[in-house]
Design an enzyme around this catalytic site. Structure first.
Site, PDB file in Angstrom:
ATOM      1  N   ARG A   1     -10.542   6.842 -14.636  1.00  0.00           N
ATOM      2  CA  ARG A   1      -9.633   7.644 -13.805  1.00  0.00           C
ATOM      3  C   ARG A   1     -10.318   8.211 -12.565  1.00  0.00           C
ATOM      4  O   ARG A   1     -10.051   9.343 -12.144  1.00  0.00           O
ATOM      5  CB  ARG A   1      -8.996   8.796 -14.602  1.00  0.00           C
ATOM      6  CG  ARG A   1      -8.201   8.364 -15.797  1.00  0.00           C
ATOM      7  CD  ARG A   1      -7.016   7.476 -15.430  1.00  0.00           C
ATOM      8  NE  ARG A   1      -6.508   6.856 -16.635  1.00  0.00           N
ATOM      9  CZ  ARG A   1      -6.963   5.693 -17.116  1.00  0.00           C
ATOM     10  NH1 ARG A   1      -7.884   4.997 -16.472  1.00  0.00           N
ATOM     11  NH2 ARG A   1      -6.479   5.194 -18.212  1.00  0.00           N
TER      12      ARG A   1
ATOM     13  N   SER B   1      -0.407  11.696 -18.202  1.00  0.00           N
ATOM     14  CA  SER B   1      -1.400  12.547 -18.868  1.00  0.00           C
ATOM     15  C   SER B   1      -1.882  13.592 -17.868  1.00  0.00           C
ATOM     16  O   SER B   1      -2.366  13.232 -16.799  1.00  0.00           O
ATOM     17  CB  SER B   1      -2.588  11.712 -19.330  1.00  0.00           C
ATOM     18  OG  SER B   1      -2.152  10.778 -20.271  1.00  0.00           O
TER      19      SER B   1
ATOM     20  N   GLU C   1      -5.895  15.547 -14.348  1.00  0.00           N
ATOM     21  CA  GLU C   1      -5.940  14.177 -13.813  1.00  0.00           C
ATOM     22  C   GLU C   1      -5.216  14.059 -12.468  1.00  0.00           C
ATOM     23  O   GLU C   1      -5.695  13.367 -11.571  1.00  0.00           O
ATOM     24  CB  GLU C   1      -5.328  13.208 -14.844  1.00  0.00           C
ATOM     25  CG  GLU C   1      -5.421  11.767 -14.419  1.00  0.00           C
ATOM     26  CD  GLU C   1      -4.792  10.818 -15.424  1.00  0.00           C
ATOM     27  OE1 GLU C   1      -5.217  10.804 -16.588  1.00  0.00           O
ATOM     28  OE2 GLU C   1      -3.877  10.089 -15.031  1.00  0.00           O
TER      29      GLU C   1
END
Ligand SMILES: Cc1cc2nc3c(=O)[nH]c(=O)nc-3n(C[C@H](O)[C@H](O)[C@H](O)COP(=O)(O)OP(=O)(O)OC[C@H]3O[C@@H](n4cnc5c(N)ncnc54)[C@H](O)[C@@H]3O)c2cc1C
Length: 378
Positions: free
Chosen positions: A162, A247, A370
């Site tokens: 990520r 998420s 995130e």
């Protein structure tokens, strides 16, 4: 110049104020011209694709937002396989559907991820055992520092879990400020219509096959979308649980030593990379006649933990919300913070901070958001 729209209308979390100015680019030359003009002035700017990884304040936003709406998929046949050169504004999931329909393997497990193609390298999207980095050849970008267009190989993008050098982690500047114009993917022409070996346990189970088996591309796509839908991870206007950024927290990566302090049933995924930590004691001014002190090097394997497990074991359950708040944990997935209707950015930020503080006090681990944060601190 477009009439500025509130980011609440343009992001999947459904929050965010209006910028001072808004531009829409529908081809890459227009995008380059707009950014080049914009960068003459020392003012805040950002680009927005599908708004599915952006969490913005409800206050007015300084500067200009450029909406990337460029289109086009070009197919180039090479000795190594089929290269798709895709404009940044294409919708990621339309591209996956195109690849699957055309018998091209490599991104079928990335079905159903919202957002644009140009944003995919920013956090190296991944799901169900596939990651963009395994098929990304390179990108064309416009570099903020030089103002030049450049083709950059995937190896120079610092792609990781990520992350990439292009990501504005939290609200900070990216390591390399640039705008993605197009993306080159190297896909495999499937002679038997099957995808890459299935690399994710839950997906293998849903398909009723073994890990490593190869399954028809369309079946993989359908199974992934069904799994994602059951978790509220496919955008659906009728399902408030999908008004999220996916998420909200990344899975923390900690040292093996830190991971050992967790209860035995906490999921742990040892990482391939070995982190070298070196303690170097600097020489002082009189040291030219003294032998330099030894360098102590310790080798620590890193371990990825499950953010969902940490949250669930900090007494936060699906559907949890703070009193009176319209922001809640998804009823289907602990990692998704959702806007259940009329939530404000402050509601979502308060919920995120609450989750972080519960996990910190229970396990001493700070969960990192995130999504990219716009004028929000977590
Ligand atoms: C329901 C749901 C499920 C999700 N599931 C997953 C998942 O399984 N795996 C996963 O990895 N992610 C997932 N996400 C997160 C998100 O979909 C991805 O990160 C996606 O790539 C974001 O694309 P976007 O165009 O919406 O990005 P945006 O939110 O528009 O932008 C995100 C960031 O990228 C920057 N950016 C956008 N376009 C460009 C460009 N052309 N050049 C430079 N910078 C750019 C923006 O400035 C911003 O900083 C999910 C999100 C949701 C809402």
């Amino acid at each position: 110049m477009a009439e500025p729209t509130r980011l609440a209308e343009l992001t999947t979390l459904g929050v965010g104020g209006a910028p001072e100015r808004m531009l829409v680019a529908t081809d890459s030359d227009e995008l380059v011209a707009q950014l080049t003009e914009l960068w003459q002035h020392d003012e805040p700017w950002m680009v927005l694709g599908g708004g599915s990884n952006t969490f913005a304040t409800d206050h007015d936003i300084d500067g200009t937002v450029v909406l990337v709406r460029t289109r086009g998929i070009e197919r180039i046949t090479t000795d190594a396989g089929v290269v798709l050169r895709v404009q940044a504004g294409e919708t990621w999931d339309d591209l996956v559907a195109y690849a699957v329909d055309n018998g091209l393997a490599g991104i079928e497990a990335l079905s159903g991820i919202p957002g644009s193609v140009g944003a995919a390298p920013i956090q190296n999207i991944g799901a169900y055992g596939q990651e963009l980095s395994s098929v990304l050849l390179g990108i064309e970008l416009l570099d903020h520092e030089t103002g030049e267009r450049a083709h950059v190989p995937a190896s120079a993008l610092g792609l990781g879990y990520r992350t990439s050098v292009l990501k504005r982690h939290g609200g900070s500047d990216a390591e390399r400020e640039a705008v993605v114009l197009s993306v080159d993917l190297l896909l495999t022409e499937s002679s038997d219509g099957r995808g890459l070996p299935v690399a994710y346990e839950q997906l293998a189970k849903a398909l009723d096959v073994q890990l490593g088996d190869r399954v028809e591309l369309a079946r993989v796509r359908d199974a992934v979308i069904a799994l994602r839908r059951s978790k509220g991870m496919v955008l659906d206007p009728a399902d408030r649980d999908t008004f999220s950024a996916g998420s909200f927290f990344t899975n923390p990566i900690v040292t093996e030593q830190a991971a050992r302090t967790l209860p035995p049933d906490a999921p742990r995924w040892p990482q391939d990379e070995i982190a070298e930590t070196a303690t170097v004691i600097p020489l002082d001014g009189s040291s030219d006649i003294v032998a330099p002190p030894p360098i102590q090097t310790t080798t620590q394997r890193e371990v990825k933990l499950s953010a969902a497990w940490l949250i669930e074991h900090s007494s936060i359950h699906r559907g949890f919300h703070l009193p009176g708040s319209r922001a809640s944990i998804s009823s289907k997935h602990t990692l998704a913070l959702t806007n259940q209707g009329n939530a404000r950015s402050d509601d979502i930020a308060a919920l995120a901070r609450f989750v972080q503080s519960r996990v910190r006090s229970e396990f001493g681990i700070t969960l990192r958001p995130e999504p990219v944060l716009i004028d929000i601190e977590l």
